[in-house]
Write an enzyme that holds these catalytic residues in place. Structure first.
Site, PDB file in Angstrom:
ATOM      1  N   ASN A 193      -9.993   0.049  -0.626  1.00 55.13           N
ATOM      2  CA  ASN A 193      -8.533   0.143  -0.553  1.00 55.13           C
ATOM      3  C   ASN A 193      -7.945  -0.477  -1.817  1.00 55.13           C
ATOM      4  O   ASN A 193      -8.019  -1.688  -2.001  1.00 55.13           O
ATOM      5  CB  ASN A 193      -8.059  -0.591   0.708  1.00 55.13           C
ATOM      6  CG  ASN A 193      -6.550  -0.534   0.907  1.00 55.13           C
ATOM      7  OD1 ASN A 193      -5.811  -0.136  -0.003  1.00 55.13           O
ATOM      8  ND2 ASN A 193      -6.096  -0.938   2.071  1.00 55.13           N
TER       9      ASN A 193
ATOM     10  N   CYS B 143       0.816  -1.233   0.000  1.00 55.35           N
ATOM     11  CA  CYS B 143       0.000   0.000   0.000  1.00 55.35           C
ATOM     12  C   CYS B 143       0.843   1.273   0.000  1.00 55.35           C
ATOM     13  O   CYS B 143       0.337   2.345  -0.320  1.00 55.35           O
ATOM     14  CB  CYS B 143      -0.952   0.000   1.192  1.00 55.35           C
ATOM     15  SG  CYS B 143      -2.137  -1.349   1.113  1.00 55.35           S
TER      16      CYS B 143
ATOM     17  N   HIS C 180      -3.315   7.623   1.540  1.00 56.08           N
ATOM     18  CA  HIS C 180      -3.689   6.264   1.139  1.00 56.08           C
ATOM     19  C   HIS C 180      -5.059   5.978   1.743  1.00 56.08           C
ATOM     20  O   HIS C 180      -5.344   6.374   2.880  1.00 56.08           O
ATOM     21  CB  HIS C 180      -2.648   5.264   1.653  1.00 56.08           C
ATOM     22  CG  HIS C 180      -3.093   3.844   1.513  1.00 56.08           C
ATOM     23  ND1 HIS C 180      -3.568   3.342   0.325  1.00 56.08           N
ATOM     24  CD2 HIS C 180      -3.160   2.830   2.417  1.00 56.08           C
ATOM     25  CE1 HIS C 180      -3.904   2.074   0.505  1.00 56.08           C
ATOM     26  NE2 HIS C 180      -3.670   1.742   1.764  1.00 56.08           N
TER      27      HIS C 180
END
Ligand code: UT7
Length: 320
Positions: free
Chosen positions: A277, A114, A247
């Site tokens: 996500n 990520c 993020h």
């Protein structure tokens, strides 16, 4: 005169198919209410059968190149952040390079899950600052739907597929561009977020496994430290920030960072409700949206931050 990497174009791509929370609740012991309250996610995009990471990346890259007014042949460097490559090797970046019709330059993948986009941006920015590339393409592209255990409600509701890209161009003596990048990792936390397969272990692809609560706690601490580091390095304060582009892992983490920086909600770019996500793709997807609709304007200060498997984390400040 020092060289800066100017962001001259952004692009993104989301697969057509949308899976809502209600659709997941039909086959899992979960509910729209639980998912929205705990994460802020309402839906996610999922790649079609046969649509692979390099397809998503190529589509985002083409849009970024068009926004920048740059031809693929002008690109000297492709850095693709992904944890879900087309194949174990070669690098998915080389497939994107071919799909874009490029025959020169260098293309490789960066793996920081990520945090991948911040890592890829750091790599490309340093190539540019070192004079090794003038024009670079930085892409975050993921097909997490392929590594999810769709029986595990604690993980499968959280992720989505997508891609985002930015074009960077070297400019001497500019006040604009990437001001700094700050990347970190701590491998002692490898087992908190990982995929339980791989070519050198099980010879299978495996599925994502995560200690969500533990990751949540660490994310808030580590992201706060990375953000302070980025501001201090540039002698700036939270009051100077025009946009936080975080993020998108959990709405509660995003809100905690907004509160820490005392930013009004209008200054925080949020896409998690629609994208979920998307790992390395989440920041460039959010950038493309907010730059594309005119929210982020030239000269404004943009702060990005991310944390992911490894653990890896980082932040970057960009004068747009
Ligand atoms: O992007 C990379 C980094 N990743 C992250 O930053 C993710 C960080 N972690 C998180 O976002 C959150 O920890 C989660 C969203 C993953 C989980 O939220 P939480 O508030 O930490 O919930 P929890 O894991 O403590 O679970 C609470 C309850 C549990 O039930 P019990 O033990 O209290 O009875 C879970 O079994 O919620 C249950 N649960 C669910 N219930 C309905 C877990 N998943 C679900 C679900 N639907 N999908």
């Amino acid at each position: 005169m020092s060289i800066r990497s100017l962001v001259i174009g952004c692009g993104s791509y989301l697969p057509e198919r949308v899976v809502t929370n209600a659709e997941l609740a039909e086959r899992l012991d979960t509910s729209d209410q639980w998912i929205v309250q705990r994460t802020g996610i309402r839906q996610r995009h999922v790649a079609a059968d046969g649509e692979v990471c390099s397809d998503l990346a190529r589509n985002a890259a083409e849009r970024a190149l068009a926004a920048a007014g740059v031809k693929a042949s002008e690109i000297e460097l492709v850095v693709l952040a992904t944890a879900t490559p087309d194949n174990t090797f070669p690098a998915t970046a080389t497939r994107v390079q071919a799909k874009l019709g490029m025959t020169g330059g260098a293309a490789f993948d960066v793996q920081a899950v990520c945090s991948g986009f911040i890592y890829a941006l750091a790599v490309a920015d340093n190539f540019i600052k070192a004079g090794q590339a003038k024009t670079a393409l930085v892409i975050g592209a993921e097909t997490f739907s392929r590594i999810l255990d769709w029986e595990d409600r604690s993980t499968c509701v959280l992720f989505g597929d997508g891609a985002g890209a930015v074009v960077l161009r070297a400019e001497k003596g500019s006040a604009r561009g990437v001001l700094s990048t700050h990347i970190h990792s701590d491998g002692r936390d490898y087992d908190l977020l990982y995929v339980d397969g791989g070519p050198s272990t099980t010879r299978t692809t495996g599925y994502l496994r995560m200690e969500g609560r533990e990751i949540f706690k660490l994310a808030v601490q580590r992201l706060a430290a990375a953000v302070d580091e980025a501001l201090d390095a540039n002698k700036l304060t939270a009051r100077d920030i025009d946009w936080l582009v975080p993020h998108q892992a959990n709405r509660r983490i995003i809100d905690a960072m907004g509160r820490k920086l005392e930013l009004p909600a209008e200054k925080v770019v949020v896409t998690i409700d629609r994208h979920a996500n998307t790992s390395a793709a989440s920041i460039p997807l959010a950038l493309a949206e907010a730059a594309g609709d005119g929210r982020i304007k030239p000269g404004q200060l943009v702060l990005m931050e991310a944390m992911g498997g490894g653990l890896t984390w980082g932040a970057s400040l960009v004068r747009w």
